[in-house]
Design an enzyme around this catalytic site. Structure first.
Site, PDB file in Angstrom:
ATOM      1  CE  LYS A 177      11.140   4.258 -10.012  1.00 41.06           C
ATOM      2  NZ  LYS A 177      10.272   3.351 -10.798  1.00 41.06           N
TER       3      LYS A 177
ATOM      4  CB  SER B 132       8.333   0.988  -8.112  1.00 43.34           C
ATOM      5  OG  SER B 132       8.772   1.336  -9.411  1.00 43.34           O
TER       6      SER B 132
ATOM      7  CB  SER C 139       6.659   1.037 -11.743  1.00 41.07           C
ATOM      8  OG  SER C 139       6.690  -0.060 -10.870  1.00 41.07           O
TER       9      SER C 139
END
Lengths: 493, 95
Positions: free
Chosen positions: A78, A159, A183
């Site tokens: 990420k 997210s 998330s």
């Protein structure tokens, strides 16, 4: 021959060790999938050379008998984790071009364990969002489509939407995520994979771009429970560079996996039966209860009386911490600088931050600034921290009569991109089931439970006592084995 | 308390984010919606409840008071928008 990119982390690790294939073949396969999936926009930066270098090191190590836990396994990272020499943006214009001169603790541990990096995964800007529509680098698209010829582009959740989309589309076997209010769990649910947010403090926050420091936790995302256990073992551990890191040994979660839940009590929090919950979500929940009973667990009803206050509490605390954390982006030390003609230092700050932050980030910074401002601090922030204490107490009380909690992960299946964007509040409500465990710092994971009538994945959430990742993973395994979830999106990208 | 245009401009100024008049106008209802919603927390009885400071009990550690890093000036400056003579450079502050 087996398609190497269909394998799980455990299968790659074990097949590579057994000599069924080389690490280079695995890395080349995933690199090719990444390169061919631009339509999903899951990656901000692709790093095929990093993956190949790690693979070559793994092939060499196999020859020399010096294998590491993740030798031969390439993963996605990420783009919230600082990676030395590789652009790290948090999906913002503010950090476009930022190349850290250091490595985050979690990513460093994964490389030290032998993993390779396929690229930096797209996300909501500064991890603020539940649909991956706030990225400066464009929306991530879910590989899933509704049935019946509906071609609408769906949200992968957020997210960690890039991580979710990429794993579901077989661009990587696993990826890192971060979870502040859901998330990891909500995107995992939206694309039919698993993901675990460990106990707050298990994974170091050092080198992870900060959103809300009392809530932020890193965790793995993958297609199976076992893969999550494998990844988490390499990500967790004490780090003196993070003052909230837990100084505890890392359990052997993979070795401890067992889907035998006899003697375990699973609580069903009655307050999670929210008004207007779709019948399909309710049915999924009932199915989860039946699966856990089948695994030997006893199911009891419990009460978490302050559940309805969790979201408003979160939307005071998280923006407050964000407004403080994001004060660092001032156009001086790193990132964007916008210097209008004749501007002084104050003008430069304001112009830089106006140009570098997207609308949702600005909105949250301003809410945070407001609730922390003179005259309002006690009414909003202190009150929220007190309610947070009550929410944590609710969990502690519930865990007196059970070992784990089972809830749906999200109140709906994936929605279409653009569907909820007009109303920030409607988007915030998507985190209704995930935020409470974040506020209490508890380990929680999402595991696929089935498909809805439109053919879209739905997730079940398991919440455990602090430090009981093993219990959470084991209940996840019991569901995984019994739900038999094998659906995957048809390739269109 | 309702947030008016003047309050939005004050918050933006405190947050060091320049906003145009149109942006500030748009933020008035948005922020009012969100703040109006979180205000429901006021109805919770918190008598005798301590604000949370740590979700997992943990003691703050002390380490020996010794230098553990340094000599990394170029690394520190590597991502600066403008660096000169080994310093971060900013617009003139003193007239």
């Amino acid at each position: 021959m087996t398609n190497l990119t269909d394998l799980t982390v455990a299968e790659i690790r074990d097949g590579f060790r057994a000599g069924d294939f080389t690490a280079r073949e695995v890395a080349e396969g995933f690199n090719a999938n990444v390169a061919a999936a631009k339509a999903l926009n899951a990656f901000i930066v692709e790093t095929p050379d990093h993956a190949l270098a790690a693979a070559d090191a793994a092939d060499k190590a196999r020859g020399e008998g010096t294998l590491l836990p993740l030798s031969g396994v390439p993963i996605g990272m990420k783009d919230l984790f600082c990676t030395a020499g590789v652009q790290t943006t948090a999906a913002s214009h503010m950090l476009e071009g930022f190349k850290p001169t250091y490595e985050s603790t979690v990513s460093g541990k994964l490389w030290a364990a032998g993993a390779g990096m396929l690229g930096k995964l797209n996300l909501d800007q500064f991890a603020m969002g539940s649909s991956n529509e706030t990225s400066y680098f464009g929306n991530v698209i879910s590989p899933w489509k509704r049935g019946g010829g509906d071609n609408a582009a769906l949200a992968p959740g957020g997210s960690s939407g890039g991580s979710a989309s990429a794993i579901s589309a077989r661009l990587c076997p696993a990826a890192t995520g971060t979870d502040t209010g859901g998330s990891i769990r909500q995107p995992a649910a939206f694309v039919g994979i698993s993901g675990i947010k460990p106990t707050y403090g298990r994974c170091s926050r050092w080198g992870v771009v900060a959103f809300a420091s009392s809530l932020d936790q890193a965790g793995p995302m993958a297609r199976t429970i076992r893969d999550n256990a494998i990844l988490l073992e390499s990500m967790a551990g004490f780090d003196p560079k993070d003052s909230t890191s837990l100084d505890l040994p890392v359990p052997q979660w993979e070795a401890g996996l067992s889907s035998d839940l006899r003697g375990k009590k699973v609580g069903i929090p009655k307050e999670y039966r929210v008004d207007g919950m779709p019948a399909e979500i309710d049915a999924l929940w009932e199915k989860g209860i039946a699966l856990l009973k089948d695994a030997g667990a006893e199911v009891v009803e419990v009460s978490l009386p302050h559940t309805k206050y969790a979201l408003p509490t979160y939307y005071i605390i998280a923006p407050a911490e964000a407004s403080s954390n994001l004060a660092r982006y001032d156009g001086v030390r790193y990132g964007l600088r916008d210097l209008p003609d004749g501007a002084n230092l104050q003008d430069m700050y304001a112009a830089t931050r106006a140009a570098g932050f997207g609308p949702e980030v600005k909105r949250r910074i301003m809410i945070g600034t407001y609730v922390l401002s003179a005259g309002f601090y006690d009414a909003y922030y202190t009150q929220a921290q007190k309610v947070r204490t009550l929410i944590a107490r609710d969990f502690a009380k519930a865990f007196e009569s059970c070992d784990l909690l089972l809830t749906p992960t999200a109140p709906s299946a994936a929605f279409a991109l653009g569907e909820k964007q007009a109303d920030p509040l409607a988007m915030y409500l998507n985190d209704v089931f995930t935020v409470p465990a974040s506020l209490a710092g508890l380990p929680a994971m999402s595991v696929p439970g089935g498909l809805d009538a439109q053919g879209l994945p739905l997730g079940l959430q398991i919440i455990g006592k602090a430090l009981d990742e093993q219990g959470v993973l084991n209940a996840g395994l019991a569901i995984e084995e019994r739900a038999g979830f094998s659906a995957r999106p048809d390739k269109w990208w | 308390m309702a947030i008016d245009l003047q309050t939005v401009k004050k918050i933006a100024s405190l947050a060091r984010i320049s906003v145009t008049d149109a942006e500030a106008d748009a933020l008035v209802p948005e922020l009012n919606n969100i703040i109006g919603w979180v205000e429901q927390l006021g109805e919770v009885d918190v008598t005798g409840v301590e604000p949370m400071t740590a979700v997992i009990p943990n003691t703050l550690r002390l380490r020996d008071d010794v230098v553990t890093d340094g000599d990394v000036r170029d690394k520190v400056l590597a991502n600066a928008p403008q660096a000169e003579h080994g310093f971060f450079a900013v617009p003139k502050v003193i007239e």
